[in-house]
Scaffold this motif. Structure first.
Motif, PDB file in Angstrom:
ATOM      1  N   ASP A 184       0.915  -1.125   0.097  1.00  0.00           N
ATOM      2  CA  ASP A 184      -0.087  -0.137  -0.020  1.00  0.00           C
ATOM      3  C   ASP A 184       0.806   1.285   0.024  1.00  0.00           C
ATOM      4  O   ASP A 184       0.437   2.234  -0.784  1.00  0.00           O
ATOM      5  CB  ASP A 184      -0.766   0.087   1.305  1.00  0.00           C
ATOM      6  N   ALA A 185       1.814   1.397   0.799  1.00  0.00           N
ATOM      7  CA  ALA A 185       2.882   2.498   0.970  1.00  0.00           C
ATOM      8  C   ALA A 185       3.490   2.814  -0.575  1.00  0.00           C
ATOM      9  O   ALA A 185       3.522   3.903  -0.786  1.00  0.00           O
ATOM     10  CB  ALA A 185       3.716   2.262   2.114  1.00  0.00           C
ATOM     11  N   VAL A 186       3.862   1.651  -1.021  1.00  0.00           N
ATOM     12  CA  VAL A 186       4.354   1.857  -2.462  1.00  0.00           C
ATOM     13  C   VAL A 186       3.506   2.256  -3.332  1.00  0.00           C
ATOM     14  O   VAL A 186       3.732   3.188  -4.036  1.00  0.00           O
ATOM     15  CB  VAL A 186       4.975   0.331  -2.848  1.00  0.00           C
ATOM     16  N   ALA A 187       2.479   1.839  -3.439  1.00  0.00           N
ATOM     17  CA  ALA A 187       1.269   2.438  -4.345  1.00  0.00           C
ATOM     18  C   ALA A 187       0.986   3.857  -4.032  1.00  0.00           C
ATOM     19  O   ALA A 187       0.792   4.538  -5.256  1.00  0.00           O
ATOM     20  CB  ALA A 187       0.218   1.540  -4.186  1.00  0.00           C
ATOM     21  N   VAL A 188       0.730   4.221  -2.780  1.00  0.00           N
ATOM     22  CA  VAL A 188       0.606   5.638  -2.650  1.00  0.00           C
ATOM     23  C   VAL A 188       1.680   6.508  -2.798  1.00  0.00           C
ATOM     24  O   VAL A 188       1.510   7.773  -3.532  1.00  0.00           O
ATOM     25  CB  VAL A 188       0.351   5.699  -0.943  1.00  0.00           C
ATOM     26  N   ASP A 189       3.012   6.050  -2.734  1.00  0.00           N
ATOM     27  CA  ASP A 189       4.206   7.022  -3.058  1.00  0.00           C
ATOM     28  C   ASP A 189       4.339   6.987  -4.708  1.00  0.00           C
ATOM     29  O   ASP A 189       4.467   8.034  -5.101  1.00  0.00           O
ATOM     30  CB  ASP A 189       5.402   6.344  -2.557  1.00  0.00           C
ATOM     31  N   ILE A 190       3.992   5.923  -5.446  1.00  0.00           N
ATOM     32  CA  ILE A 190       4.097   6.078  -6.907  1.00  0.00           C
ATOM     33  C   ILE A 190       3.166   6.822  -7.342  1.00  0.00           C
ATOM     34  O   ILE A 190       3.259   7.694  -8.319  1.00  0.00           O
ATOM     35  CB  ILE A 190       3.862   4.508  -7.449  1.00  0.00           C
ATOM     36  N   ALA A 191       1.748   6.858  -6.776  1.00  0.00           N
ATOM     37  CA  ALA A 191       0.669   7.774  -7.247  1.00  0.00           C
ATOM     38  C   ALA A 191       1.216   9.082  -7.005  1.00  0.00           C
ATOM     39  O   ALA A 191       0.924   9.951  -7.613  1.00  0.00           O
ATOM     40  CB  ALA A 191      -0.529   7.261  -6.587  1.00  0.00           C
ATOM     41  N   ALA A 192       1.929   9.386  -5.921  1.00  0.00           N
ATOM     42  CA  ALA A 192       2.344  10.810  -5.579  1.00  0.00           C
ATOM     43  C   ALA A 192       3.553  11.366  -6.398  1.00  0.00           C
ATOM     44  O   ALA A 192       4.089  12.418  -6.060  1.00  0.00           O
ATOM     45  CB  ALA A 192       2.719  10.741  -4.260  1.00  0.00           C
ATOM     46  N   GLY A 193       4.234  10.179  -7.187  1.00  0.00           N
ATOM     47  CA  GLY A 193       5.312  10.738  -8.223  1.00  0.00           C
ATOM     48  C   GLY A 193       6.524  10.606  -7.280  1.00  0.00           C
ATOM     49  O   GLY A 193       7.679  11.235  -7.769  1.00  0.00           O
ATOM     50  N   LYS A 194       6.544  10.103  -6.240  1.00  0.00           N
ATOM     51  CA  LYS A 194       7.812   9.595  -5.312  1.00  0.00           C
ATOM     52  C   LYS A 194       8.685   8.679  -6.032  1.00  0.00           C
ATOM     53  O   LYS A 194       8.156   7.861  -6.634  1.00  0.00           O
ATOM     54  CB  LYS A 194       7.569   9.420  -3.959  1.00  0.00           C
ATOM     55  N   CYS A 195       9.935   8.588  -5.599  1.00  0.00           N
ATOM     56  CA  CYS A 195      10.793   7.469  -6.342  1.00  0.00           C
ATOM     57  C   CYS A 195      11.168   6.781  -4.828  1.00  0.00           C
ATOM     58  O   CYS A 195      12.114   5.822  -5.205  1.00  0.00           O
ATOM     59  CB  CYS A 195      12.041   8.261  -6.628  1.00  0.00           C
ATOM     60  N   GLU A 196      11.185   7.215  -3.612  1.00  0.00           N
ATOM     61  CA  GLU A 196      11.455   6.272  -2.356  1.00  0.00           C
ATOM     62  C   GLU A 196      10.499   6.497  -1.405  1.00  0.00           C
ATOM     63  O   GLU A 196       9.663   7.645  -1.628  1.00  0.00           O
ATOM     64  CB  GLU A 196      12.877   6.701  -2.050  1.00  0.00           C
ATOM     65  N   ASN A 197      10.627   5.880  -0.719  1.00  0.00           N
ATOM     66  CA  ASN A 197       9.689   5.773   0.606  1.00  0.00           C
ATOM     67  C   ASN A 197      10.278   6.462   1.853  1.00  0.00           C
ATOM     68  O   ASN A 197      11.374   5.826   2.079  1.00  0.00           O
ATOM     69  CB  ASN A 197       9.113   4.477   0.751  1.00  0.00           C
ATOM     70  N   GLU A 198       9.449   7.050   2.741  1.00  0.00           N
ATOM     71  CA  GLU A 198      10.032   7.728   4.012  1.00  0.00           C
ATOM     72  C   GLU A 198      10.579   6.701   5.029  1.00  0.00           C
ATOM     73  O   GLU A 198      11.194   6.988   5.885  1.00  0.00           O
ATOM     74  CB  GLU A 198       9.400   8.759   4.350  1.00  0.00           C
ATOM     75  N   THR A 199       9.723   5.546   5.032  1.00  0.00           N
ATOM     76  CA  THR A 199       9.862   4.371   6.018  1.00  0.00           C
ATOM     77  C   THR A 199      10.934   3.757   5.746  1.00  0.00           C
ATOM     78  O   THR A 199      11.796   3.156   6.624  1.00  0.00           O
ATOM     79  CB  THR A 199       8.561   3.680   6.209  1.00  0.00           C
ATOM     80  N   MET A 200      11.382   3.535   4.345  1.00  0.00           N
ATOM     81  CA  MET A 200      12.430   2.687   4.132  1.00  0.00           C
ATOM     82  C   MET A 200      13.273   3.495   2.964  1.00  0.00           C
ATOM     83  O   MET A 200      13.139   3.127   1.850  1.00  0.00           O
ATOM     84  CB  MET A 200      11.952   1.444   3.404  1.00  0.00           C
ATOM     85  N   PRO A 201      13.658   4.643   3.171  1.00  0.00           N
ATOM     86  CA  PRO A 201      14.415   5.294   2.255  1.00  0.00           C
ATOM     87  C   PRO A 201      15.810   4.617   1.733  1.00  0.00           C
ATOM     88  O   PRO A 201      16.255   3.827   2.292  1.00  0.00           O
ATOM     89  CB  PRO A 201      14.787   6.932   2.942  1.00  0.00           C
ATOM     90  N   TRP A 202      16.046   5.207   0.650  1.00  0.00           N
ATOM     91  CA  TRP A 202      17.469   4.656   0.116  1.00  0.00           C
ATOM     92  C   TRP A 202      18.635   4.773   0.861  1.00  0.00           C
ATOM     93  O   TRP A 202      19.386   3.726   0.761  1.00  0.00           O
ATOM     94  CB  TRP A 202      17.619   5.442  -1.119  1.00  0.00           C
TER      95      TRP A 202
END
Length: 358
Positions: A308-326
């Motif tokens: 779910d977190a991945v889907a929400v980020d991709i929909a928002a145009g993000k390339c990484e997630n704040e809970t598991m950033p690069w």
């Protein structure tokens, strides 16, 4: 299913146990779902194997079945690739998917080494695609609540020590040399397979920050090796303030349900679950007074929270997630490199590799 939530079409790479758990979870009906997930395609070593996987784990669904991974990467109907292969193949699987413009969710450990992780993330940065390491435990509501209690509310005061273990009786003697659990060239051993979870709990409990903002502790580590792989790993994280994390993994015994203990100046927290990767409850015990228990029910296993977190980020145009950033993936990979440097495990034996921790 609400039309206000994003839809993400998944291509699944490999048909092993972890992939089966992932697709089962994504196929569940959930009232609180933050995204709509479609298993669009499955890539396997053969079409027959892929069909059997789909029939068993997502009955009633009709994904496109491919007898290769490349066909999944090039399928225009696939938005994101889930990589569920053994550790040693993660780097190339990710690079191949990124080359085709696909987003990627790659199982932990992200790669074999920090150097490989940098290569993947550099490619993702250049291509502008979303990439995340699939360390699902970090996305559990229990973990968010626990970190709030520990770091924001300081219910046990200042954390002084954390013990965490993940051990499974893997019956290694019964496995052939080509098993992913026995072959060093595949990243075999307890550290990347289950020890990464013990390390994760230590990091989450000892530091409120993650990624580039977090402190990197001194590491003291040892490993017991058999046939070139670690059958047991113990690592101590030592922070400048004197707090310590004692983190272990083992391939010959089983961790009891109470797998983690967080000790503070004003009490203790014990975390429980059927596995260290899948917590179900924690208990806050003050020095005086009654213990307070927090239980977290869930349907399925809980892989959908990271999805779910991945889907929400991709929909928002993000390339990484704040809970598991690069930067957190790189930090953890550097620590795993350092643990192996001290412990002696090599992928494969004798091969040189970069350690990102001094």
């Amino acid at each position: 299913m609400s039309s206000q939530i994003p839809t993400l079409r998944w291509g699944i790479i490999a048909t092993g146990l972890i992939s089966s758990w992932f697709v089962q979870d994504l196929s569940l009906e959930r009232a609180d779902a933050k995204a709509h997930h479609i298993i669009q395609a499955i890539g396997s070593s053969s079409v027959e194997k892929g069909r059997a996987f789909a029939a068993k784990h997502i009955p009633g669904k009709s994904p496109t079945i491919y007898g290769s991974y490349d066909e999944v990467y090039s399928d225009r109907a696939v938005d994101i690739v889930y990589v569920g292969t053994p550790h040693a193949f993660h780097k190339q699987n990710c690079l191949d998917a990124i080359k085709q413009g696909k987003h990627v969710l790659c199982e932990k450990a992200f790669t074999l080494t920090a150097a490989e992780a940098r290569e993947v993330l550099d490619a993702a940065r250049k291509s502008g695609v979303f990439v995340m390491e699939a360390l699902w435990t970090r996305f559990f509501p229990l973990v968010r609540t626990l970190r709030a209690r520990v770091h924001d509310e300081k219910v046990i005061g200042d954390v002084r020590r954390v013990f965490c273990d993940f051990a499974m009786d893997m019956n290694l003697a019964s496995l052939g040399p080509d098993s992913r659990l026995k072959n060093p060239a595949l990243g075999a051993g307890t550290l990347l397979d289950i020890g990464i979870y013990s390390l994760t709990w230590g990091l989450l409990a000892l530091d409120p920050r993650i990624g580039s903002q977090a402190e990197t502790p001194k590491i003291v580590a040892t490993q017991s090796l058999e046939d070139g792989i670690d059958v047991a790993t113990s690592a101590i994280l030592v922070y400048p303030n004197g707090s310590q994390g004692i983190l272990t993994s083992h391939a010959g015994v089983k961790t009891p349900p109470a797998f983690c203990r967080i000790e503070g100046t004003q009490g203790t927290i014990v975390v429980e679950g059927w596995a260290t990767s899948a917590p179900t409850a924690f208990v806050v015990q003050p020095p005086n007074g009654e213990a307070e228990r927090y239980e977290f029910a869930r349907v399925g296993r809980g892989f959908y929270w990271e999805a779910d977190a991945v889907a929400v980020d991709i929909a928002a145009g993000k390339c990484e997630n704040e809970t598991m950033p690069w930067t957190e993936t790189l930090r953890v990979m550097e620590m795993l490199d350092e643990i192996r440097r001290q412990g002696g495990a090599r992928f494969p034996p004798g091969q040189d590799w970069e350690s990102g921790v001094n």
